[in-house]
Design an enzyme around this catalytic site. Structure first.
Site, PDB file in Angstrom:
ATOM      1  N   ASP A  90      -8.831  -5.109  -6.062  1.00 20.85           N
ATOM      2  CA  ASP A  90      -8.426  -4.064  -5.124  1.00 20.85           C
ATOM      3  C   ASP A  90      -9.155  -2.770  -5.479  1.00 20.85           C
ATOM      4  O   ASP A  90      -8.896  -2.153  -6.510  1.00 20.85           O
ATOM      5  CB  ASP A  90      -6.912  -3.845  -5.199  1.00 20.85           C
TER       6      ASP A  90
ATOM      7  N   HIS B  54      -7.428  -5.607  -1.395  1.00 19.19           N
ATOM      8  CA  HIS B  54      -6.220  -4.928  -0.934  1.00 19.19           C
ATOM      9  C   HIS B  54      -5.552  -5.799   0.126  1.00 19.19           C
ATOM     10  O   HIS B  54      -5.621  -5.524   1.319  1.00 19.19           O
ATOM     11  CB  HIS B  54      -6.612  -3.555  -0.377  1.00 19.19           C
TER      12      HIS B  54
ATOM     13  N   SER C 259       0.824  -1.196   0.000  1.00 16.55           N
ATOM     14  CA  SER C 259       0.000   0.000   0.000  1.00 16.55           C
ATOM     15  C   SER C 259       0.866   1.257   0.000  1.00 16.55           C
ATOM     16  O   SER C 259       1.679   1.444  -0.904  1.00 16.55           O
ATOM     17  CB  SER C 259      -0.969  -0.061   1.186  1.00 16.55           C
TER      18      SER C 259
END
Length: 630
Positions: A308, A339, A201
């Protein structure tokens, strides 16, 4: 990139005592003297005796304007025996703003320290697994977070300079200190200077951004679900991604109240540099790592979830293409999760592959990992296939066109363009989104127009990123557009809206060595699945005011505009018997913001088309749909 839905765990006292007893046992002297064995590094160093220290590295920036160069805290764990024997070790590095806020991993692990301030727990498993195998692990607190100076600038020049300075310090090109404010120097004479940067991320955006600097010593990066351009985290062709706080809010999120108070100038710069009209500014240019792809020297092992909807797959579009154009050694894993880290969706295979990857690029093992298939793609929960290159050889653009069907609003999708003058209409309904549209793909509803092929006669694989060009006429002076690709047919998929497609179990398994303060044990993870009747597998969005790019233009009700929506990277097989659908609509709740008005849009079907990345190109599409006139 911020996910608070993590679970906590505790380790029973009896288990930790047993674990401590096991890891305290000394490694065999003969093995420890080599540090390497056969075709891979082996766990010959003791974890409990490892050197644990914090070094503060100057970044060359003064992001908080206090007249002093920022220093970032680098918590390091490295094998003591290697240092005692004069053996230098490579570094696995993770740079993050989250080590003391939301933590890392599904169990929200944070850094902990002993009474003297020495690092005790290193979040995630990198230290437990790799330190005994002859690696150092360095966790960097990004500026403005935890024990670092400065302000967070959310992926900007200060963030990237901080990570770069640490790599420079490992290679003798930057200053390090034993304290945050003191003059006591610290050298990295224990390392080879070879660094691999990994993270998920936000952390992965630092990996991408650092790779784009071409810094010497960075040998590989492993970005997991990371932005390649921060504009594309907040906007898609001007369409706002439902984040009213914007990039300034992201920076505030990781800062303490004390940091917020001294970082008001940075906060102001972030607010003013990111206008909500979706226009391109210098701030976004500073956070567009794709423009530095020609400087990338490190290999790239990219991982992304095809579902995602946080860091969406548009981030792979330009970045992966640019890496390919510049001849960067690369590998990719694409899961059907959201994610999510591969430690959750493919744990054993991931640790094994990552081990071999780091062994090759950081220790120089000739283990063949770079000659293996470039891509691993998840086809169904837990079922994977590979491709020698990705997108696969023979993938080409197939132009497919929407046309009217027997019922208004439910049309066909094929090779033939619609007759001149044929249109479809829909009215933006901000209360609905892609799953609502997909469920009603075969029914006329006012909020969308859908177009589908006939049942496929053979499997059809789409791999890569496509686009949808629409010729539209709005009834108001603002409009948001969405386009989604849908597989119409029953399937069992990862329930990506439920824990990212992963269920965390109470049982634990351990990776590497541990201590009572850092056990190396983690809750098991299994796929969370769901039976569906249709699957949305690629999406694109746009603000009609950006029909001509930047800057945003005023649109005139009743005037026709051409606009192209970029679809996110996908790799999906529509099976024989299923149908492929294209749905166009307005606001896609909850992924983009609604426009200021509620427009009706008329789509000129003869002037609209989709360019899809089909394995086998147009001929494969034509054969699958029975429209083979070649």
């Amino acid at each position: 990139m911020r996910n608070k839905s993590f679970l906590k765990h505790t380790v029973p006292a009896a288990a930790t005592a047993l674990l401590a007893a096991v890891v305290a046992a000394p490694a065999p002297a003969q093995a420890a003297s080599s540090g390497r064995s056969g075709e891979e590094s082996t766990p010959v160093y003791s974890y409990d005796r490892a050197v644990r220290e914090t070094v503060y590295v100057e970044t060359g920036k003064d992001s908080d304007g206090d007249g002093r160069t920022d220093r970032v805290a680098v918590d390091i764990i490295r094998p003591r025996e290697a240092a005692e024997q004069g053996r230098k070790v490579p570094v696995i590095m993770n740079a993050s703003p989250y080590f003391q806020s939301i933590g890392r991993g599904p169990e929200s692990q944070v850094k902990t320290y002993d009474e003297q301030g020495r690092p005790l727990q290193f979040p995630l498993y990198y230290d437990n697994y790799f330190v005994p195998r002859g690696y150092a692990v360095a966790l960097v607190d990004q500026p403005g977070t935890n024990r670092s100076d400065g302000c967070s600038d959310a992926g900007g020049p200060s963030d990237i300079a901080a990570a770069k300075s640490v790599v420079d310090w490992f290679n003798g090109r930057a200053n390090g200190y034993t304290s945050r404010t003191g003059d006591g120097g610290a050298d990295a004479d224990w390392t080879t200077g070879s660094v691999g940067l990994i993270g998920k991320s936000y952390d992965a955006s630092i990996a991408n951004g650092l790779a784009a600097t071409g810094v010497e010593g960075l040998k590989t990066v492993v970005p997991i679900a990371g932005p390649s351009s921060w504009y594309d985290y907040y906007f898609y062709k001007g369409a706002s991604t439902n984040s009213t706080e914007g990039i300034a809010g992201h920076a505030r999120y990781v800062e303490t109240d004390e940091v917020k108070a001294r970082c008001k100038a940075m906060d102001k710069a972030l607010v003013e540099g990111s206008p909500r009209d979706g226009n391109w500014t210098g701030l976004w240019q500073d956070r567009d790592y794709v423009r530095g792809a020609d400087k990338v020297r490190a290999s790239v092992f990219a991982v992304h979830g095809l579902q995602d909807l946080n860091v969406r797959t548009q981030h792979l579009n330009r970045w992966w293409d640019a890496l390919a154009e510049n001849g960067v050694e690369r590998k990719i894993w694409l899961s059907t999760a959201a994610h999510t880290d591969p430690f959750e969706f493919r744990r054993q295979e991931w640790v094994t592959t990552l081990h071999r990857w780091f062994d090759h690029y950081l220790m120089g093992y000739d283990n063949g990992v770079e000659r293996e298939p470039m891509a691993d793609v998840e086809r169904a929960p837990g079922r994977w296939t590979t491709d020698r290159v990705w997108p696969p050889s023979g993938t080409g653009r197939a132009t497919v066109r929407p046309a009217a069907g027997p019922v208004a609003g439910v049309g066909t999708l094929g090779a033939e363009p619609a007759k001149a003058g044929t249109t479809a209409e829909f009215t933006d309904d901000p209360a609905l989104g892609e799953l609502d549209w997909a469920a009603d793909a075969d029914r006329p509803t006012p909020a969308k127009a859908s177009f589908a092929t006939r049942p496929l006669g053979r499997d059809l694989r789409l791999s890569g990123h496509g686009s949808v060009t629409l010729k539209v006429t709005p009834t108001t002076n603002s409009a948001t557009l969405s386009a989604v690709l849908v597989d119409l047919g029953p399937d069992t998929i990862r329930d990506y809206k439920n824990g990212g497609g992963v269920s965390i179990l109470p049982e634990k398994e351990c990776f590497g060595s541990g201590t009572t303060g850092d056990t190396g044990c983690f809750k098991k993870a299994v796929p969370a699945t769901k039976n569906v009747e249709q699957t949305v597998f690629s999406r694109g969005w746009a603000d009609l005011g950006h029909y001509a790019g930047f800057p945003r233009r005023e649109i005139t009700p009743g005037k026709q505009y051409d606009i192209t929506l970029d679809l996110g990277t996908a790799d999906h097989v529509v099976p024989a018997g299923h149908r492929l659908a294209l749905i166009v609509a307005g606001t896609d709740k909850p992924y983009i913001d609604a426009p200021a008005s509620t427009p009706k849009l008329t789509v000129d079907l003869a002037g609209s088309a989709a360019e899809l990345p089909v394995v086998g190109g147009y001929r494969a599409f034509a054969r699958a749909t029975g429209d083979d006139r070649t």
